[in-house]
Design a protein around this motif. Structure first.
Motif, PDB file in Angstrom:
ATOM      1  N   THR A 162     115.630  22.117 111.563  1.00  0.00           N
ATOM      2  CA  THR A 162     116.534  23.301 111.410  1.00  0.00           C
ATOM      3  C   THR A 162     116.876  23.648 109.713  1.00  0.00           C
ATOM      4  N   GLU A 163     116.545  22.447 109.124  1.00  0.00           N
ATOM      5  CA  GLU A 163     116.836  22.938 107.394  1.00  0.00           C
ATOM      6  C   GLU A 163     116.079  22.042 106.596  1.00  0.00           C
ATOM      7  N   LEU A 164     116.000  22.499 105.380  1.00  0.00           N
ATOM      8  CA  LEU A 164     115.191  21.663 104.411  1.00  0.00           C
ATOM      9  C   LEU A 164     116.336  21.006 103.449  1.00  0.00           C
ATOM     10  N   LYS A 165     116.263  19.982 102.769  1.00  0.00           N
ATOM     11  CA  LYS A 165     117.039  19.312 101.791  1.00  0.00           C
ATOM     12  C   LYS A 165     116.256  18.847 100.787  1.00  0.00           C
ATOM     13  N   ILE A 166     116.902  18.855  99.482  1.00  0.00           N
ATOM     14  CA  ILE A 166     116.035  18.533  98.385  1.00  0.00           C
ATOM     15  C   ILE A 166     115.426  17.366  98.271  1.00  0.00           C
ATOM     16  N   LYS A 167     115.925  16.200  98.740  1.00  0.00           N
ATOM     17  CA  LYS A 167     115.726  14.873  98.977  1.00  0.00           C
ATOM     18  C   LYS A 167     114.176  15.074  99.685  1.00  0.00           C
ATOM     19  N   ASP A 168     113.983  15.745 100.936  1.00  0.00           N
ATOM     20  CA  ASP A 168     112.918  15.652 101.724  1.00  0.00           C
ATOM     21  C   ASP A 168     111.685  15.671 101.095  1.00  0.00           C
ATOM     22  N   THR A 187     117.780  27.622 106.425  1.00  0.00           N
ATOM     23  CA  THR A 187     118.020  27.709 104.931  1.00  0.00           C
ATOM     24  C   THR A 187     117.074  26.603 104.353  1.00  0.00           C
ATOM     25  N   THR A 188     116.686  26.801 103.264  1.00  0.00           N
ATOM     26  CA  THR A 188     115.914  25.581 102.449  1.00  0.00           C
ATOM     27  C   THR A 188     116.394  24.896 101.381  1.00  0.00           C
ATOM     28  N   ASN A 189     117.866  25.320 100.921  1.00  0.00           N
ATOM     29  CA  ASN A 189     118.601  24.669 100.028  1.00  0.00           C
ATOM     30  C   ASN A 189     118.078  24.290  98.830  1.00  0.00           C
ATOM     31  N   ASN A 190     117.113  25.124  98.397  1.00  0.00           N
ATOM     32  CA  ASN A 190     116.399  25.049  97.018  1.00  0.00           C
ATOM     33  C   ASN A 190     115.259  23.950  96.965  1.00  0.00           C
ATOM     34  N   ALA A 191     114.880  23.515  98.159  1.00  0.00           N
ATOM     35  CA  ALA A 191     113.845  22.590  98.125  1.00  0.00           C
ATOM     36  C   ALA A 191     112.466  22.826  98.011  1.00  0.00           C
ATOM     37  N   LEU A 192     112.207  24.105  97.485  1.00  0.00           N
ATOM     38  CA  LEU A 192     110.926  24.364  97.432  1.00  0.00           C
ATOM     39  C   LEU A 192     110.628  24.467  95.762  1.00  0.00           C
ATOM     40  N   THR A 193     111.191  23.690  95.180  1.00  0.00           N
ATOM     41  CA  THR A 193     111.188  23.815  93.521  1.00  0.00           C
ATOM     42  C   THR A 193     109.750  22.954  93.150  1.00  0.00           C
ATOM     43  N   LEU A 194     109.151  22.367  93.614  1.00  0.00           N
ATOM     44  CA  LEU A 194     107.961  21.504  93.369  1.00  0.00           C
ATOM     45  C   LEU A 194     107.003  22.293  92.544  1.00  0.00           C
ATOM     46  N   SER A 195     106.776  21.820  91.433  1.00  0.00           N
ATOM     47  CA  SER A 195     106.087  22.341  90.359  1.00  0.00           C
ATOM     48  C   SER A 195     104.529  22.929  90.667  1.00  0.00           C
ATOM     49  N   ASN A 196     103.752  22.092  91.531  1.00  0.00           N
ATOM     50  CA  ASN A 196     102.423  22.372  92.102  1.00  0.00           C
ATOM     51  C   ASN A 196     102.232  23.130  93.494  1.00  0.00           C
ATOM     52  N   LEU A 197     103.597  23.541  93.936  1.00  0.00           N
ATOM     53  CA  LEU A 197     103.378  24.050  95.204  1.00  0.00           C
ATOM     54  C   LEU A 197     102.916  25.565  95.100  1.00  0.00           C
ATOM     55  N   SER A 198     101.816  25.637  95.845  1.00  0.00           N
ATOM     56  CA  SER A 198     100.893  27.050  95.744  1.00  0.00           C
ATOM     57  C   SER A 198     101.030  27.795  96.982  1.00  0.00           C
ATOM     58  N   THR A 199     101.335  26.997  98.327  1.00  0.00           N
ATOM     59  CA  THR A 199     101.136  28.012  99.436  1.00  0.00           C
ATOM     60  C   THR A 199     102.363  27.369 100.180  1.00  0.00           C
ATOM     61  N   VAL A 200     103.278  28.607 100.881  1.00  0.00           N
ATOM     62  CA  VAL A 200     104.206  28.098 101.543  1.00  0.00           C
ATOM     63  C   VAL A 200     104.240  29.058 102.781  1.00  0.00           C
ATOM     64  N   ASP A 201     104.335  28.223 103.983  1.00  0.00           N
ATOM     65  CA  ASP A 201     104.373  29.141 105.329  1.00  0.00           C
ATOM     66  C   ASP A 201     105.697  28.836 105.974  1.00  0.00           C
ATOM     67  N   LEU A 202     106.513  29.922 105.948  1.00  0.00           N
ATOM     68  CA  LEU A 202     107.933  29.504 106.713  1.00  0.00           C
ATOM     69  C   LEU A 202     107.990  30.669 107.627  1.00  0.00           C
ATOM     70  N   SER A 203     106.759  31.343 108.127  1.00  0.00           N
ATOM     71  CA  SER A 203     107.023  32.206 109.345  1.00  0.00           C
ATOM     72  C   SER A 203     107.429  31.719 110.618  1.00  0.00           C
ATOM     73  N   ALA A 209     117.330  35.246 104.363  1.00  0.00           N
ATOM     74  CA  ALA A 209     116.766  35.762 102.979  1.00  0.00           C
ATOM     75  C   ALA A 209     115.501  34.989 102.797  1.00  0.00           C
ATOM     76  N   VAL A 210     114.840  35.609 101.626  1.00  0.00           N
ATOM     77  CA  VAL A 210     113.614  34.872 101.029  1.00  0.00           C
ATOM     78  C   VAL A 210     114.291  33.542 100.133  1.00  0.00           C
ATOM     79  N   PRO A 211     113.759  32.457 100.354  1.00  0.00           N
ATOM     80  CA  PRO A 211     113.931  31.322  99.727  1.00  0.00           C
ATOM     81  C   PRO A 211     114.232  31.652  98.097  1.00  0.00           C
ATOM     82  N   THR A 212     115.310  30.916  97.533  1.00  0.00           N
ATOM     83  CA  THR A 212     115.265  31.022  96.126  1.00  0.00           C
ATOM     84  C   THR A 212     114.788  29.595  95.485  1.00  0.00           C
TER      85      THR A 212
END
Length: 435
Positions: A162-168, A187-203, A209-212
């Motif tokens: 149901t949601e993402l958390k930064i610690k995940d 909600t993604t709670n700014n959990a997608l800030t990983l520097s090497n993240l290249s592909t994200v599928d949240l369909s 809203a688009v994740p920040t």
């Protein structure tokens, strides 16, 4: 084949690969040769794995047991397979793992389409080399804790998250691919800030809203089939490497990008089946493919398209267009595929002039049928001889209709007519290769 006799393969000391797909095996063949490196037993009826099944297989690297009937895996069952690198347990009946699998060389683990809702405590502590993990199609309510720090790809689509958390995720510094489609994430709670993240599928989630907080090097983001209403720079600011953005099947009415000022480098933008009433403004000049099918667009202003000189595929199917401006088409010098069918076209002779411009470009075109005037209804305006006959004099300022039709016939012969309004095996063509 339902079973193999004991020692069937034991004398084959040089056997390295054994594939027994699509049989009726109820257990793993016994006494396999010690040189075995690849063992594929998918699509059988195996229910139980025993430690003795893999005894002596110290060189085994690949074990594929997908599409069997395994429900439980004991922690020591693979203790002999010290060099195992790939373990595939997809589409079984897995409900329980009694403890961690101590496989220090394992790089790929796939347990998708099972019945797992949790994993044993410290499960990943004994999988230090794991790079690829798929838990798709299970019953997880959250992302498992303490994932391997070297993980490169994580697939958890079709779960109950149901949601993402930064610690995940924040400790997964090497994570490049993240698949979370078909969950219940709001909600993604700014959990997608990983520097090497290249592909994200949240369909197919419940995003509004688009994740920040997206990383600057993100290349592909899929937020299709959600409940997003607005796209602004707040979400995409700083995401300079983004090439592929999929936002189809949302509720988008407003797009405010001003891409040129914020270094957006989009190549593919999918906005199919939203609620846009006008052609989006501020799109980046790097766009190659743009999908606007199924919106409410009534016209196209040159101010909105004048920078799209690299565009090769434009899908405007099923909007509310009734006419086209020839000046607008001049801004698409590289256009190769244009989809216009499903619009309420007003088939005047001015529209037929557009036809000549389009065919001269030798592109693939789906033009659609006339809605007005009434006597042209059902006619395909790109190729209708009825309309061409009636408009022959007007197009070339007095050229006789017969002469026009003769020249039209010559153009049609020279042009690959298979590219114009012909049925194909696909509805819309998009090649979204990530490059």
């Amino acid at each position: 084949m339902e079973a193999t006799e004991a020692y069937t393969f034991s004398t084959l000391t040089n056997l390295k690969t054994l594939e027994l797909w699509k049989n009726k095996l109820r257990r793993v063949p016994s006494k396999l040769p010690s040189n075995m490196e690849v063992l594929k037993l998918g699509n059988n009826r195996i229910q139980v794995l025993c430690e003795a099944d893999f005894e002596g297989l110290a060189k085994l690297k690949v074990l594929d047991l997908q599409n069997n009937k395994i429900s439980i895996i004991q922690s020591r069952v693979l203790s002999s397979a010290l060099r195992l690198e790939s373990l595939i347990l997809d589409s079984n009946r897995l409900e329980l793992l009694t403890g961690p699998l101590k496989l220090s060389c394992l790089k790929r683990l796939s347990m998708q389409n099972n019945r797992l809702s949790s994993l044993p405590l410290n499960f990943f502590s004994f999988l230090p080399s794991l790079h690829f993990l798929s838990l798709s199609g299970n019953l997880f309510f959250k992302i498992p804790q303490e994932l391997p720090p070297l993980l490169w790809s994580l697939k958890m689509d079709k779960n109950l998250i149901t949601e993402l958390k930064i610690k995940d995720l924040n400790y997964l510094r090497h994570l490049s691919e993240l698949t979370l489609s078909e969950n219940h994430i709001s909600t993604t709670n700014n959990a997608l800030t990983l520097s090497n993240l290249s592909t994200v599928d949240l369909s197919k989630n419940q995003l509004k809203a688009v994740p920040t907080g997206l990383p600057s090097h993100l290349r592909m983001l899929d937020c299709s089939h959600n409940f997003i209403r607005k796209i602004t720079l707040q979400e995409l600011s700083g995401v300079c490497g983004l090439k592929h953005l999929f936002l189809e099947y949302n509720n988008i009415t407003v797009i405010d990008l001003d891409a040129r000022q914020h270094c957006l480098q989009l190549s593919d933008l999918a906005l199919e089946q939203n609620h846009l009433s006008s052609f989006p403004k501020g799109l980046p000049d790097t766009l190659v493919r743009l999908d606007l099918k199924g919106n409410n667009i009534k016209d196209i202003c040159k101010e909105t398209v004048k920078n799209l000189k690299r565009l090769q595929v434009l899908n405007l199917r099923s909007n509310r267009l009734s006419s086209l401006n020839s000046e607008v088409l001049a801004y698409f010098p590289r256009l190769r595929r244009l989809y216009l069918d499903g619009n309420p076209w007003n088939c005047t002779c001015d529209l037929i002039k557009i036809r000549d411009l389009l065919t001269a470009k030798q592109m693939e075109i789906k033009s659609g049928d006339c809605a007005t005037p009434a006597y042209y209804q059902g006619e395909t305006w790109l190729s209708s001889t009825k309309i061409l006959n009636n408009c022959g004099y007007n197009i070339w300022h007095g050229m006789k209709g017969k002469a026009f039709l003769e020249s039209y016939a010559k153009v049609s012969l020279n042009h690959d007519s298979s590219n114009i309004d012909t049925p194909t095996d696909y509805e819309d063509y998009y090649d979204y290769d990530i490059y």
